[in-house]
Design a protein around this motif. Sequence first.
Motif, short mmCIF file in Angstrom:
data_model
loop_
_atom_site.label_atom_id
_atom_site.label_comp_id
_atom_site.label_asym_id
_atom_site.label_seq_id
_atom_site.Cartn_x
_atom_site.Cartn_y
_atom_site.Cartn_z
N VAL A 83 -2.23 2.49 -8.42
CA VAL A 83 -3.10 2.36 -7.24
C VAL A 83 -4.45 1.83 -7.69
CG1 VAL A 83 -4.38 3.71 -5.53
CG2 VAL A 83 -1.97 4.15 -5.89
N GLN A 84 -5.03 0.94 -6.91
CA GLN A 84 -6.38 0.43 -7.17
C GLN A 84 -7.38 1.44 -6.61
OE1 GLN A 84 -7.02 -3.66 -5.97
NE2 GLN A 84 -4.83 -4.08 -6.11
N ASN B 201 0.82 -1.21 0.00
CA ASN B 201 0.00 0.00 0.00
C ASN B 201 0.86 1.26 0.00
OD1 ASN B 201 -2.64 -1.33 0.47
ND2 ASN B 201 -1.71 -1.89 2.41
N THR B 202 0.22 2.35 -0.47
CA THR B 202 0.74 3.69 -0.27
C THR B 202 -0.21 4.35 0.71
OG1 THR B 202 1.64 3.79 -2.51
CG2 THR B 202 1.27 5.89 -1.40
N TYR B 203 0.33 5.13 1.64
CA TYR B 203 -0.49 5.77 2.67
C TYR B 203 -0.32 7.29 2.60
CZ TYR B 203 -0.33 1.05 4.59
OH TYR B 203 -0.41 -0.31 4.76
N GLN C 293 -1.62 -1.86 -7.21
CA GLN C 293 -2.03 -2.89 -8.16
C GLN C 293 -1.01 -4.02 -8.11
OE1 GLN C 293 -2.41 -1.00 -11.97
NE2 GLN C 293 -4.20 0.18 -11.35
N GLU C 294 -1.45 -5.21 -8.45
CA GLU C 294 -0.57 -6.39 -8.36
C GLU C 294 0.72 -6.21 -9.14
OE1 GLU C 294 -0.70 -9.13 -6.43
OE2 GLU C 294 -2.43 -8.19 -5.49
N SER D 251 -0.89 14.31 -5.68
CA SER D 251 -0.81 13.47 -6.88
C SER D 251 -0.53 12.03 -6.46
CB SER D 251 0.30 13.98 -7.79
OG SER D 251 0.43 13.14 -8.90
N ILE D 252 -1.31 11.12 -6.99
CA ILE D 252 -1.21 9.70 -6.63
C ILE D 252 -0.70 8.93 -7.85
CG2 ILE D 252 -2.53 7.67 -5.92
CD1 ILE D 252 -2.24 9.85 -3.76
N PRO D 253 0.23 8.00 -7.64
CA PRO D 253 0.74 7.23 -8.79
C PRO D 253 -0.37 6.40 -9.43
CG PRO D 253 1.67 6.43 -6.70
CD PRO D 253 0.84 7.61 -6.38
N GLU D 254 -0.19 6.09 -10.71
CA GLU D 254 -1.20 5.33 -11.46
C GLU D 254 -1.33 3.90 -10.97
OE1 GLU D 254 -0.48 5.59 -15.63
OE2 GLU D 254 -0.41 7.76 -15.59
#
Length: 145
Positions: A111-112, A62-64, A132-133, A106-109
Amino acid sequence: MNRIIRYTYPRTASLIPALANRSPWAALESEMDRLFESTLGDFAAPALAPRFPVDLYEDKDNTYVRAELPGVNRDDINVEMVDGFLTINATRKHKDETFTLNRSVSIPEAVQADKVGASYENGVLTVTLPKQEQAKPRKINISVN
């Protein structure tokens, strides 16, 4: 292992395209502004803008995004994901005054977006952005021929 990433909010001046008739000193002036803002920006930011600091960190899954919002009721916080940006809006009421705080990150692509979750406890908002996996690190075994 968690990695802490410092996020700085982009300056409005950096979003304006360069003008054709710039002074030869403009680059030096811009660099000096950037140096002073990065050094002193955290001291002046609360007085100048209705923003709040956020911490970004990640682990393998995860990213938090962590935001300290003391004195804000959970019902007065709105979290949205739109076009690769996580936007946090909060309203703090104090006596007869109401303060509106907002921040976009800004969130990286990788991410689900449909599985993003948020929790708010003791004045701290934590938004969990599952990776993402294909973005997760994988151990690759080496075979011997």
